[in-house]
Design an enzyme around this catalytic site. Sequence first.
Site, PDB file in Angstrom:
ATOM      1  N   HIS A   1       9.129  24.104 -17.043  1.00 26.44           N
ATOM      2  CA  HIS A   1       8.173  23.175 -17.828  1.00 26.44           C
ATOM      3  C   HIS A   1       7.522  24.336 -18.795  1.00 26.44           C
ATOM      4  CE1 HIS A   1       4.644  20.308 -18.964  1.00 26.44           C
ATOM      5  NE2 HIS A   1       4.213  20.883 -19.960  1.00 26.44           N
TER       6      HIS A   1
ATOM      7  N   CYS B   1       1.352  17.308 -18.456  1.00 26.22           N
ATOM      8  CA  CYS B   1       0.637  18.765 -19.816  1.00 26.22           C
ATOM      9  C   CYS B   1      -0.562  18.430 -20.386  1.00 26.22           C
ATOM     10  CB  CYS B   1       1.976  18.993 -20.760  1.00 26.22           C
ATOM     11  SG  CYS B   1       2.059  20.240 -22.008  1.00 26.22           S
ATOM     12  N   LEU B   2      -1.111  19.805 -20.186  1.00 20.91           N
ATOM     13  CA  LEU B   2      -2.505  19.832 -20.761  1.00 20.91           C
ATOM     14  C   LEU B   2      -2.699  19.858 -22.071  1.00 20.91           C
ATOM     15  CD1 LEU B   2      -3.745  23.204 -19.112  1.00 20.91           C
ATOM     16  CD2 LEU B   2      -3.765  20.755 -18.359  1.00 20.91           C
TER      17      LEU B   2
HETATM   18 CO    CO Z   1       3.305  21.717 -20.790  1.00 23.25          CO
END
Ligand code: CO
Length: 155
Positions: A131, A89-90
């Site tokens: 997500h 995830c960023l």
């Molecule tokens: Co994310």
Amino acid sequence: MALRNIRVEGDEILRKKAREIPEVTPKIVQTLDDMRETMVSSQGVGIAAPQVGIMRRMFIIEPEEGNPKYVINPKILREDGSQEYQEGCLSVPGVYGMVTRPMEIDVEYINKEGESIRETLSGFDATVFCHEYDHLEGILFIDRAKDIQKVDLGE
Ligand code: CO
């Protein structure tokens, strides 16, 4: 277009629930364009509005490069089966983990043009959708992940 700052884990905004979007305004479209640019420059396959500090129910998924899906006010109508992917995830840089999610989902949302879309997603598309949907609920993949690995990104 402009790059937006990506919020990282520990920022409480990532734990809040995002609000519905009453209307697809030019400002919403502008924000989506900025989010896409930010996602592409960070080499992500998805990005949700709360990750750039905007508490609205919208995200972009781009499991296949060059084919972004702009998703506003999503609903997951049906889930079927299960599958596992290694996710990152960023907003949680350098961390990866295995997450179990539905194999197939029926979803409904509004696109960037303001059209109502209803479709079935499966495989990696379904995982990325779920997500990003989680981000709208204040949930991060690390809440669901097992076998978490941390990669030293250096400085
Ligand atoms: Co994310």
